[in-house]
Scaffold this motif. Structure first.
Motif, mmCIF file in Angstrom:
data_model
loop_
_atom_site.group_PDB
_atom_site.id
_atom_site.type_symbol
_atom_site.label_atom_id
_atom_site.label_comp_id
_atom_site.label_asym_id
_atom_site.label_seq_id
_atom_site.Cartn_x
_atom_site.Cartn_y
_atom_site.Cartn_z
ATOM 1 N N ARG A 205 35.693 23.544 33.082
ATOM 2 C CA ARG A 205 34.583 23.633 32.134
ATOM 3 C C ARG A 205 33.617 24.767 32.501
ATOM 4 N N PRO A 206 34.141 25.977 32.697
ATOM 5 C CA PRO A 206 33.228 27.050 33.123
ATOM 6 C C PRO A 206 32.422 27.636 31.970
ATOM 7 N N ARG A 207 31.394 28.361 32.327
ATOM 8 C CA ARG A 207 30.675 29.203 31.379
ATOM 9 C C ARG A 207 31.116 30.636 31.652
ATOM 10 N N HIS A 208 31.015 31.500 30.617
ATOM 11 C CA HIS A 208 31.270 32.929 30.799
ATOM 12 C C HIS A 208 29.909 33.588 31.034
ATOM 13 N N VAL A 209 29.708 34.066 32.249
ATOM 14 C CA VAL A 209 28.446 34.724 32.584
ATOM 15 C C VAL A 209 28.789 36.109 33.127
ATOM 16 N N GLU A 210 28.208 37.135 32.538
ATOM 17 C CA GLU A 210 28.534 38.499 32.957
ATOM 18 C C GLU A 210 27.286 39.228 33.410
ATOM 19 N N ILE A 211 27.483 40.087 34.413
ATOM 20 C CA ILE A 211 26.358 40.838 34.988
ATOM 21 C C ILE A 211 26.432 42.290 34.524
ATOM 22 N N ARG A 227 24.307 37.944 31.032
ATOM 23 C CA ARG A 227 24.388 37.465 29.653
ATOM 24 C C ARG A 227 25.335 36.280 29.675
ATOM 25 N N ASP A 228 24.986 35.221 28.971
ATOM 26 C CA ASP A 228 25.910 34.103 28.827
ATOM 27 C C ASP A 228 26.637 34.296 27.505
ATOM 28 N N CYS A 229 27.955 34.469 27.597
ATOM 29 C CA CYS A 229 28.770 34.696 26.390
ATOM 30 C C CYS A 229 29.842 33.618 26.303
ATOM 31 N N SER A 230 29.471 32.391 26.611
ATOM 32 C CA SER A 230 30.461 31.309 26.618
ATOM 33 C C SER A 230 30.926 30.931 25.221
ATOM 34 N N LEU A 231 30.088 31.148 24.220
ATOM 35 C CA LEU A 231 30.483 30.716 22.875
ATOM 36 C C LEU A 231 31.487 31.713 22.312
ATOM 37 N N LEU A 277 33.494 33.701 35.577
ATOM 38 C CA LEU A 277 33.433 32.322 35.119
ATOM 39 C C LEU A 277 32.452 31.670 36.071
ATOM 40 N N TYR A 278 31.614 30.794 35.517
ATOM 41 C CA TYR A 278 30.549 30.189 36.309
ATOM 42 C C TYR A 278 30.684 28.676 36.172
ATOM 43 N N GLU A 279 30.822 28.008 37.292
ATOM 44 C CA GLU A 279 30.971 26.555 37.251
ATOM 45 C C GLU A 279 30.283 25.966 38.467
ATOM 46 N N ASP A 280 29.499 24.918 38.253
ATOM 47 C CA ASP A 280 28.830 24.200 39.350
ATOM 48 C C ASP A 280 28.120 25.138 40.327
ATOM 49 N N ASP A 435 29.966 25.276 27.248
ATOM 50 C CA ASP A 435 30.859 26.015 28.144
ATOM 51 C C ASP A 435 31.844 26.812 27.280
ATOM 52 N N ILE A 436 32.858 27.412 27.893
ATOM 53 C CA ILE A 436 33.747 28.295 27.119
ATOM 54 C C ILE A 436 34.614 27.550 26.102
ATOM 55 N N HIS A 437 34.685 26.225 26.201
ATOM 56 C CA HIS A 437 35.492 25.462 25.231
ATOM 57 C C HIS A 437 34.655 24.855 24.107
#
Ligand code: ADP
Length: 448
Positions: A205-211, A227-231, A277-280, A435-437
């Motif tokens: 269940r990660p998020r997409h976080v890019e620097i 930027r959070d681009c999980s959607l 990918l960012y998780e926990d 999250d990405i899903h």
């Protein structure tokens, strides 16, 4: 500084680059296919030159035509935008060989980051956290079994040459591994002509976080947060925001410093994005994009800088106009991508725009090459605009987005705008809890 820059792209991003050139007193040259003779980027540039017929392979992707356009117009530099030739190392090599400046990193850096295994090894060696996985390619199923047991299930089989989410298969248990391995390879062979695959731990269940990073071409680099681009739908980003709802100031400073240090150490020049990918509370590198991103305006909004201007400065050898200490995160920004697509299936929907009215007011930016009467050609990407809002905090940005969505008018073609009005009503979106899903799951259960 350059006198003339050729913009090797079309649509909103070509316009974006032309705007920066105009403000910097640099002449801009638009290139266009015959299908784009009436396009806004052609109208806005100082000069325009036709580079071929409608199919991108014969125009926007034609290296000889673009180099000739540069020579005919006396352009000293090329800005590639995103997509098309922006991450094509061979193109950049040709540009360099012709004594033209490429506004972006060196062909060597583009080449390394374009190979997923080489990119991951490079980042790991530079101290960037990566997803646990195989050391390089996995040649056969026996090796895959051994590596997967070491990583722990579920595992993801990924194509070395992958892109757009193709050649990627999950194995939830040892029983699934053989089929995942075989299908990922077959898909990779068919899509990329290269069936090398590697293994990674599959994050649930990660998020997409890019620097966002920026190298000054002189061995120094800065980061501009995340930027959070999980959607995402089918691995395509739909809604992006900065700062990320799951990232706090300490985390941002820590991962940002790691990323800036990594690109400084390789002598990277220009804008880049390190995707995680960012998780926990943990970041795992997945890839680096060696170009300006579609979603760069959210970073521009919260840091108050013009990233295209900085790209041009760095390419001209003038370095960045700011250092890390000058960068102050201010408020919250959100971007939504407006596509000419018909819901609920997202079928491309080119055609003539009858009326276009852009939203405005405080904290609203609309990047689009649309105009009333414009016929969207069927040959290219369906992105027709980006609406970016900025507020003092996330709540204000959401309210502003809602308000701006109520003002925008695009008549004549179907767009993805109705999706965003619904999305803003979701408690999870209001709370930044996704999250990405999330988006695909939400779309799947929507009434059609
Ligand atoms: P591509 O170049 O094909 O887009 P990426 O490596 O960027 O491939 O991955 C695309 C998407 O696949 C990611 O945004 C994420 O949604 C998913 N993904 C990639 N690696 C993993 C992983 N190890 N665990 C879970 N999901 C992953």
């Amino acid at each position: 500084m350059f006198h003339k820059i050729l913009v090797a792209n079309r649509g909103e991003i070509a316009l974006r680059v032309i705007r920066a050139c105009r403000e910097m007193g640099i002449r801009s040259v638009a290139v266009h296919s015959t299908a784009d003779a009436d396009a806004m980027h052609v109208r806005m540039a100082d000069e325009a030159i036709c580079i071929g017929p409608p199919p991108a392979a014969d125009s926007y992707l034609s290296v000889p035509n673009i180099i000739s356009a540069c020579e005919i117009t006396g352009s000293e530099a090329i800005h590639p935008g995103y997509g098309f030739l922006s991450e094509n190392a061979s193109f950049v090599q040709v540009v360099e060989d012709h004594g033209i400046t490429f506004i972006g990193p060196s062909s060597a850096h583009i080449r390394v980051m374009g190979d997923k295994i080489a990119a991951k090894e490079t980042m790991k060696a530079l101290g960037v956290p990566v997803v646990p996985g195989s050391d390089g390619g996995v040649p056969d199923i026996e090796t895959a079994r051994r590596v997967a047991a070491g990583i722990g299930y579920p595992v993801l089989v990924k194509a070395t040459a992958g892109g757009g989410g193709r050649g990627m298969k999950v194995a939830r248990s040892p029983d699934d591994l053989e089929i995942a391995f075989r299908t990922a390879r077959a898909e990779a062979r068919a899509a990329f002509g290269n069936d090398e695959v590697y293994l990674e731990k599959y994050l649930g269940r990660p998020r997409h976080v890019e620097i966002q990073v920026f190298g000054d071409g002189k061995g120094r680099a800065v980061h501009l947060g995340e930027r959070d681009c999980s959607l995402q739908r089918r691995h395509q980003k739909v809604f992006e925001e900065a700062p990320g709802p799951a990232v706090d100031a300490a985390m941002r400073a820590r991962i940002g410093a790691v990323c800036a240090d990594a690109v400084a150490r390789i002598g990277y020049s220009g804008a880049g994005t390190i995707e995680f990918l960012y998780e926990d509370g943990e970041f795992f590198f997945i890839e680096m994009n060696t170009r300006l991103q579609v979603e760069h305006p959210v970073t521009e909004a919260v840091f108050g800088v013009d990233l295209v201007r900085e790209q041009i400065r760095v390419a001209a050898g003038m370095g960045l106009s700011f250092g890390q200490d000058d960068l102050q995160l201010n408020g919250h920004a959100i971007e939504v991508r407006i596509n000419a697509e018909r819901l609920p299936d997202f079928a491309p929907c080119p055609g003539r725009v009858k009326v276009f009215h852009a939203p405005g007011g405080l904290g609203v930016r609309m990047d689009s090459a649309l105009y009333g009467g414009y016929a969207i050609p069927p040959y290219y990407d369906s992105l027709i605009g980006k609406l970016i809002v900025h507020g003092r905090d996330r709540g204000e940005a959401l309210a502003r987005l809602n308000r701006a969505l109520g003002e925008i008018i695009i008549d004549g073609v179907d767009t993805t705008l109705p999706l965003f009005r619904d999305l803003l009503e979701q408690p999870d979106i209001q709370a930044g809890r996704y999250d990405i899903h999330w988006l695909e799951a939400w779309l799947a259960q929507r009434p059609r």
